[in-house]
Write an enzyme that holds these catalytic residues in place. Structure first.
Site, PDB file in Angstrom:
ATOM      1  N   ARG A   4     -10.841   0.320   8.120  1.00  8.96           N
ATOM      2  CA  ARG A   4      -9.893  -0.693   8.597  1.00  8.96           C
ATOM      3  C   ARG A   4     -10.940  -1.880   9.336  1.00  8.96           C
ATOM      4  NH1 ARG A   4      -3.796  -0.605   8.385  1.00  8.96           N
ATOM      5  NH2 ARG A   4      -2.967  -1.178   9.564  1.00  8.96           N
ATOM      6  N   ARG A  14      -0.988  -8.696  13.400  1.00  6.50           N
ATOM      7  CA  ARG A  14      -1.758  -7.609  12.818  1.00  6.50           C
ATOM      8  C   ARG A  14      -1.773  -8.507  11.255  1.00  6.50           C
ATOM      9  NH1 ARG A  14       3.870  -5.250  10.597  1.00  6.50           N
ATOM     10  NH2 ARG A  14       3.160  -4.014   9.896  1.00  6.50           N
ATOM     11  N   ARG A  29      11.253  -6.357   5.160  1.00  3.04           N
ATOM     12  CA  ARG A  29      10.785  -5.324   5.523  1.00  3.04           C
ATOM     13  C   ARG A  29      11.400  -4.070   6.792  1.00  3.04           C
ATOM     14  NH1 ARG A  29       4.887  -2.570   5.196  1.00  3.04           N
ATOM     15  NH2 ARG A  29       5.356  -3.057   7.356  1.00  3.04           N
ATOM     16  N   ARG A  81      10.622  -0.662  12.082  1.00  2.00           N
ATOM     17  CA  ARG A  81       9.759  -0.035  13.251  1.00  2.00           C
ATOM     18  C   ARG A  81       9.389  -1.198  13.951  1.00  2.00           C
ATOM     19  NH1 ARG A  81       4.368   0.736   8.834  1.00  2.00           N
ATOM     20  NH2 ARG A  81       3.494  -0.564  10.313  1.00  2.00           N
ATOM     21  N   LYS A 138       0.944  -1.056   0.107  1.00  2.00           N
ATOM     22  CA  LYS A 138       0.245  -0.374   0.224  1.00  2.00           C
ATOM     23  C   LYS A 138       1.609   1.652  -0.180  1.00  2.00           C
ATOM     24  CE  LYS A 138      -2.562  -0.643   3.762  1.00  2.00           C
ATOM     25  NZ  LYS A 138      -1.769  -2.194   4.181  1.00  2.00           N
TER      26      LYS A 138
HETATM   27  P1  AMP Z   1      -0.312   0.551   9.056  1.00  2.00           P
HETATM   28  O1  AMP Z   1       0.806   1.796   9.420  1.00  2.00           O
HETATM   29  O2  AMP Z   1      -1.169   0.933   7.831  1.00  2.00           O
HETATM   30  O3  AMP Z   1       0.346  -0.608   8.776  1.00  2.00           O
HETATM   31  O4  AMP Z   1      -0.607   0.693  10.870  1.00  2.00           O
HETATM   32  C1  AMP Z   1      -0.059   0.676  11.880  1.00  2.00           C
HETATM   33  C2  AMP Z   1      -0.892  -0.172  13.436  1.00  2.00           C
HETATM   34  O5  AMP Z   1      -1.600   1.739  13.603  1.00  2.00           O
HETATM   35  C3  AMP Z   1      -1.126  -1.110  12.654  1.00  2.00           C
HETATM   36  O6  AMP Z   1      -0.961  -1.854  13.309  1.00  2.00           O
HETATM   37  C4  AMP Z   1      -2.814  -0.563  14.145  1.00  2.00           C
HETATM   38  O7  AMP Z   1      -2.589  -0.334  15.085  1.00  2.00           O
HETATM   39  C5  AMP Z   1      -2.888   0.899  14.128  1.00  2.00           C
HETATM   40  N1  AMP Z   1      -3.662   1.613  12.742  1.00  2.00           N
HETATM   41  C6  AMP Z   1      -3.252   2.260  12.129  1.00  2.00           C
HETATM   42  N2  AMP Z   1      -4.779   2.850  11.283  1.00  2.00           N
HETATM   43  C7  AMP Z   1      -5.182   2.454  11.343  1.00  2.00           C
HETATM   44  C8  AMP Z   1      -6.889   2.520  11.764  1.00  2.00           C
HETATM   45  N3  AMP Z   1      -7.365   2.696  10.307  1.00  2.00           N
HETATM   46  N4  AMP Z   1      -7.133   1.660  13.206  1.00  2.00           N
HETATM   47  C9  AMP Z   1      -7.223   1.074  13.513  1.00  2.00           C
HETATM   48  N5  AMP Z   1      -5.839   0.865  14.031  1.00  2.00           N
HETATM   49  C10 AMP Z   1      -4.776   1.878  12.957  1.00  2.00           C
END
Ligand code: AMP
Length: 187
Positions: A87, A143, A126, A132, A14
């Protein structure tokens, strides 16, 4: 005005495809993950509250991300690429309401289709460079579980609205972008 939801499991690409799409269509890139990581880096009150949840790979509460998204839509004038939001189905419903509040709507949801073994391989790769704290094997498993249980139903939500575009997310980055762009141009 294009308002696109870019959808896919963690590791589906993404972030990479977002960069290409925002450049091509001059969109505002709204990544809830990036916004949340910034709160943690800035050591805000919110950042302190969400750090352990994010480190475990679980989703943070809807209220937190919805407030961020509301502000982002309110200040946008060029069209948005939503990355990492919605999400779950409740967030998708809220997003429709928020868009309507500002006289806008979601154009389409593009989902990147990548098999699980490839997702895990990419995330572990990654992890070596991302820094991260949620890119480690145990958190990655959580996740993916969160994705399957809570996020996957969002695809059916947009499917019912006739807005779901599924794209093969395996292959060369430029071929994947070309498929996404071709699908958007057909709308
Ligand atoms: P990402 O960078 O999109 O993989 O998000 C990293 C982490 O941020 C996720 O594992 C969640 O803990 C939190 N997160 C990101 N977007 C959301 C969302 N829309 N709703 C809830 N938690 C989120």
């Amino acid at each position: 005005m294009l308002n696109i939801v870019l959808f896919g499991a963690p590791g589906a690409g993404k972030g990479t495809q977002s960069d290409l799409l925002v450049a091509k269509y001059n969109l505002n890139h709204i990544s809830t993950g990036d916004l949340l990581r910034k709160e943690i880096a800035d050591q805000t009150e919110l950042g302190k509250r969400i750090k352990s949840i994010m480190d475990s790979g679980s989703l943070v509460s809807d209220d937190i991300v919805v407030e961020m998204i509301d502000k982002a839509i309110a200040s946008d004038t060029q069209g948005i690429l939503f990355d990492g939001f919605p999400r779950n189905v409740a967030q998708a419903e809220t997003l429709d309401k928020l868009m309507a509040k500002y006289g806008r709507s979601i154009t389409c949801m593009v989902s990147l289709d990548v098999p699980n073994d490839e997702l895990i391989r990419r995330m572990l790769e990654r992890a070596k460079i991302s820094g991260r704290s949620d890119d480690n094997e145990e958190t990655i498993k959580n996740r993916l579980k969160e994705y399957e249980n809570k996020t996957l139903p969002v695809a059916s939500y947009y499917e019912k609205q006739g807005k779901h575009i599924k794209v093969n997310g395996v292959g060369k980055v430029e071929d994947i972008s070309a498929s996404i762009i071709a699908a958007i141009e057909k709308l």
